[in-house]
Design a protein around this motif. Structure first.
Motif, short mmCIF file in Angstrom:
data_model
loop_
_atom_site.label_atom_id
_atom_site.label_comp_id
_atom_site.label_asym_id
_atom_site.label_seq_id
_atom_site.Cartn_x
_atom_site.Cartn_y
_atom_site.Cartn_z
N ASP A 57 -16.40 1.98 -0.18
CA ASP A 57 -17.39 1.01 -0.68
C ASP A 57 -18.50 0.83 0.34
N SER A 58 -18.12 0.50 1.59
CA SER A 58 -19.14 0.29 2.62
C SER A 58 -18.51 0.60 3.98
N THR A 59 -19.21 1.39 4.78
CA THR A 59 -18.67 1.71 6.11
C THR A 59 -18.60 0.44 6.97
N LYS A 92 -43.34 4.44 5.46
CA LYS A 92 -42.31 4.11 4.46
C LYS A 92 -40.95 4.00 5.12
N LYS A 93 -40.07 3.20 4.51
CA LYS A 93 -38.76 2.95 5.13
C LYS A 93 -37.87 4.19 5.03
N VAL A 94 -37.37 4.65 6.17
CA VAL A 94 -36.50 5.83 6.18
C VAL A 94 -35.09 5.44 6.62
N GLY A 102 -22.72 0.15 -0.83
CA GLY A 102 -23.50 0.09 0.41
C GLY A 102 -24.23 -1.24 0.51
N LYS A 103 -24.13 -1.90 1.66
CA LYS A 103 -24.70 -3.23 1.81
C LYS A 103 -26.03 -3.16 2.56
N GLY A 104 -27.03 -3.82 2.00
CA GLY A 104 -28.32 -3.95 2.69
C GLY A 104 -28.46 -5.36 3.22
N ARG A 105 -29.58 -5.63 3.84
CA ARG A 105 -29.83 -6.96 4.37
C ARG A 105 -30.07 -7.94 3.22
N ARG A 106 -29.85 -9.22 3.47
CA ARG A 106 -30.08 -10.31 2.52
C ARG A 106 -29.41 -10.04 1.17
C1 BTN Z 1 -31.25 -2.84 5.17
O1 BTN Z 1 -32.29 -2.31 5.52
O2 BTN Z 1 -31.22 -3.65 4.24
C2 BTN Z 1 -29.96 -2.48 5.90
C3 BTN Z 1 -29.29 -1.30 5.28
C4 BTN Z 1 -28.04 -0.85 6.05
C5 BTN Z 1 -27.31 0.28 5.33
C6 BTN Z 1 -26.16 0.83 6.12
S1 BTN Z 1 -25.48 2.29 5.40
C7 BTN Z 1 -24.14 2.23 6.51
C8 BTN Z 1 -23.75 0.78 6.64
N1 BTN Z 1 -22.82 0.41 5.58
C9 BTN Z 1 -23.34 -0.47 4.75
O3 BTN Z 1 -22.75 -0.93 3.75
N2 BTN Z 1 -24.58 -0.78 5.11
C10 BTN Z 1 -24.98 -0.09 6.32
#
Ligand code: BTN
Length: 327
Positions: free
Chosen positions: A94-96, A189-191, A122-126
């Motif tokens: 699910d998410s590292t 752009k965001k990489v 995968g989790k991002g910010r906020r």
């Molecule tokens: C963002 O810019 O919102 C942060 C993104 C972070 C993504 C990475 S991918 C590996 C790790 N596992 C996750 O679930 N999220 C971070």
């Protein structure tokens, strides 16, 4: 030895021997498994895309390898002091960051790295979602156990931003930039995105997780159309694919350097490098911050990694979290 352990050991042996053949007998002896078990592992490696030649009188030889992130490949001659001493690999998870949290609660060593070929959550910010399709990008979380006060943990986001920028520069020759608090940009752009999480007591840190997602070979049509910010991948910017394995190894080396720079010399040299990579420092920006928009001149970072904003009335505002854009 576990099935994965045997597979890793076979790869380690192949890598040590470079172009040479390794006999089935030696493989079975070194691994302490039967010749049939060796053969099964060879077959599994072939299923993963490894091309392994077999000559009855001589044994096996690795001809070509696919671009996978399996631990034996990442660790082969890595040469880091801390980062990647242990590598935990998932074909899918699910998410590292979630896996790294679990490892943080065990005796997993400082510098343990979690990598996945694909993330389903995968989790991002906020609370945002991080798009994580299989086999094209890098999704990794690094477990650290620094002896610093919890309030300084945000400084580590800047350590990882600098490391990602250094790695992209090294592998591609392109000039990445950074954006406060935790984005890395190519061509504006965001990489890459960074998600730093921690477990702490009042005065001490149990562990910190540096979650790092880098869009490496993602194609234009793989990006959702409703992204809040323009996004890109290394391949789109340099016009050619990049080896995920080479990039992961470069990243872990640069993270190792930058983290030791931070531990030995403090936050200042990291901030200076980060500010040098950030186009918004010294410019007018708008920050989406605690449900309001604040405008001002971005003057730099304070020791907690907060953005120092000079407001139109001359006051200095400390912004700890938010989304920033130039105006
Ligand atoms: C963002 O810019 O919102 C942060 C993104 C972070 C993504 C990475 S991918 C590996 C790790 N596992 C996750 O679930 N999220 C971070």
């Amino acid at each position: 030895m576990t099935i994965k352990g045997a597979r890793e050991e076979i790869l380690r042996l192949f890598r040590q021997r470079k172009e040479e053949f390794v006999s089935g007998e030696e493989l079975s002896h070194t691994l302490g498994v039967t010749r049939t078990a060796v053969w099964k592992q060879i077959k599994l490696l072939r299923d993963l895309g490894y091309v392994i030649e077999a000559i009855p009188s001589r044994g096996y030889r690795l001809a070509t390898a696919p671009d996978t992130l399996i631990p034996a490949e990442i660790q082969n001659g890595l040469g880091t002091r801390l980062i990647g001493r242990e590598v935990v690999y998932f074909e899918k998870t699910d998410s590292t960051n979630v896996r790294a949290h679990e490892l943080g609660e065990t005796a997993a060593p400082d510098g343990t790295v979690v990598v996945a070929e694909q993330q389903s959550g995968g989790k991002g910010r906020r609370g945002r979602h991080w798009i994580s399709p299989p086999g094209v990008n890098l999704y990794t979380s690094v477990l650290l156990r620094p002896e610093i006060f919890p309030r300084f943990a945000t400084q580590l986001t800047f350590v990882s931003a600098v490391a990602v920028a250094r790695a992209i520069g090294e592998v591609t020759g392109l000039k990445p930039r950074v954006k406060w608090p935790n984005d890395v940009l190519l061509g504006g752009k965001k990489v890459a995105g960074l998600l730093n999480e921690m477990s702490a007591e009042t005065e001490s840190i149990n562990y910190v997780i540096l979650g790092i997602g880098v869009n490496l070979n993602m194609r234009a049509e793989q990006f959702p159309t409703d992204l809040r910010y323009p996004a890109t991948s290394v391949a789109l910017e340099q016009g050619a694919p990049v080896s995920r394995l080479d990039f992961a190894r470069a990243l872990f080396r640069r993270l190792d350097d930058t983290y030791f720079l931070y531990l030995e010399k403090g936050f200042q040299p990291v901030v200076r490098e980060w500010e040098g990579l950030c186009d918004m420092i010294g410019g007018e920006v708008e920050v989406d911050y605690q449900d309001r928009f604040v405008r001002g001149r971005a003057e730099g970072l304070d020791p907690d990694g907060a953005l120092m904003l000079r407001l139109p009335d001359g006051k200095l505002e400390r912004v700890l979290a938010g989304d920033v854009r130039p105006v």
